[in-house]
Write an enzyme that holds these catalytic residues in place. Structure first.
Site, PDB file in Angstrom:
ATOM      1  N   HIS A   1     -86.528  93.267   5.653  1.00 20.12           N
ATOM      2  CA  HIS A   1     -87.998  93.270   5.534  1.00 20.12           C
ATOM      3  C   HIS A   1     -88.480  93.649   4.128  1.00 20.12           C
ATOM      4  CE1 HIS A   1     -88.434  92.599   9.766  1.00 20.12           C
ATOM      5  NE2 HIS A   1     -87.871  93.744  10.105  1.00 20.12           N
TER       6      HIS A   1
ATOM      7  N   ASP B   1     -80.480  93.557  17.553  1.00 18.60           N
ATOM      8  CA  ASP B   1     -81.639  93.930  18.371  1.00 18.60           C
ATOM      9  C   ASP B   1     -82.170  92.783  19.230  1.00 18.60           C
ATOM     10  OD1 ASP B   1     -82.357  92.793  15.960  1.00 18.60           O
ATOM     11  OD2 ASP B   1     -83.719  94.392  15.349  1.00 18.60           O
TER      12      ASP B   1
END
Ligand SMILES: [Zn+2]
Length: 303
Positions: free
Chosen positions: A121, A241
């Site tokens: 990110h 995830d």
């Protein structure tokens, strides 16, 4: 098969109740040590300023490396800097660089970087979404600038879109970025129409998507495009995830899906890149899923 890690990565202290906690990396390291007896464990070096500045601006380096931290600083609502964080971030990015050097010098064919903080990110100018430096972007830039490669692929199967990686390379045709991710979900980027200079391939998946649709997305569009690109080096943003146990997202993948995609990527790297793969740990917030998926991922990378 090499594993790059550093004890400093366990000391990055995000504070009580934070999902991106040191126990994540502890679980991965313990599972890999218990699961294999032939891995070549390497201590990650620090990334240099020059290596970081290929992907990031001076402002971000200053905010991570020169901040005066009493206890913890919030860089954004999710992203924390503790006293030990600068060292952890330097070792995480340094692992990526060292792993690229290792596979491109034939010291090993595949390497996994068991590090935190994660990276995908982080943009050129900002830490965000638990990420300080964009480790995989630093690795890709190193492969271009230090090793002179002209086709580097980044594959990102973390359940979140790697907005930082996409932004850093959106105008760089020597790098192609391939991502499957849940949408809607943080950071709300990663639509199919986001194409960069034709080098970005996004496959957004609805909450509840399971194994079959995940594999269709890769088989139908992403893997054929990756095969056509014929990368000289394959980098992976390996987040776990998208596993059904994960508390931060709602995809329904199982351990076998992570083994499957890793096996596909390994075969592709064998065809085009002399087997050269560097994989970086990104997200994954359920400790049991992290243990199982990291073992399955490394087993498939190792072949
Ligand atoms: Zn994630």
């Amino acid at each position: 098969m090499r594993i790059y890690t550093h004890s400093a990565c366990l000391l990055h202290d995000t504070g009580p109740g934070h999902a991106e906690r040191p126990q994540r990396l502890g679980a991965v390291i313990e599972a890999l040590r218990g699961g294999f007896d032939d891995l070549d464990w390497q201590e990650a070096p620090r990334a240099t300023r020059g290596q970081l500045l290929r992907a990031h601006d001076e402002g971000l380096l200053a905010s991570v490396l020169e901040a005066k931290v009493e206890q913890r600083i919030q860089l954004d609502p999710d992203t924390v800097l503790s006293q030990a964080s600068a060292e952890a971030a330097l070792r995480a990015a340094g692992a990526a660089v060292a792993a690229v050097d290792a596979v491109l010098s034939d010291a090993c064919s595949a390497a996994f970087c068991a590090v935190r903080p994660p990276g995908h990110h982080a943009t050129a100018e900002a830490a965000m979404g638990f990420c300080l430096f964009n480790n995989v972007a630093v690795a890709a830039m190193h492969a271009l600038e230090r090793h002179g490669l002209s086709r580097v692929a980044i594959v990102d199967f973390d359940v979140h879109h790697g907005n930082g990686t996409q932004a850093i390379f959106a105008a760089e045709p020597r790098v192609q970025y391939f991502s499957s991710h849940q949408m809607p979900l943080y950071p709300d980027t990663g639509q199919v129409r986001e194409r960069g200079v034709g080098n970005i391939f996004n496959a957004p998946l609805l909450p509840g998507t399971g194994s079959r649709r995940f594999r269709e997305a890769w088989n139908g569009r992403l893997l054929p495009a990756l095969d056509a690109f014929a990368p000289q080096l394959l980098l992976i943003s390996a987040g776990f995830d998208a596993h059904w146990r994960d508390p931060l997202a709602q995809l329904q993948l199982d351990v076998e899906d992570f083994a499957w995609i890793t096996g596909e990527l390994r075969a592709l790297a064998a065809r085009h890149a002399q087997g050269r793969i560097v994989s970086m740990l990104e997200g994954g917030y359920d400790l049991q899923a992290l243990r199982d998926c990291s073992v399955a991922h490394v087993a498939a990378l190792r072949g």
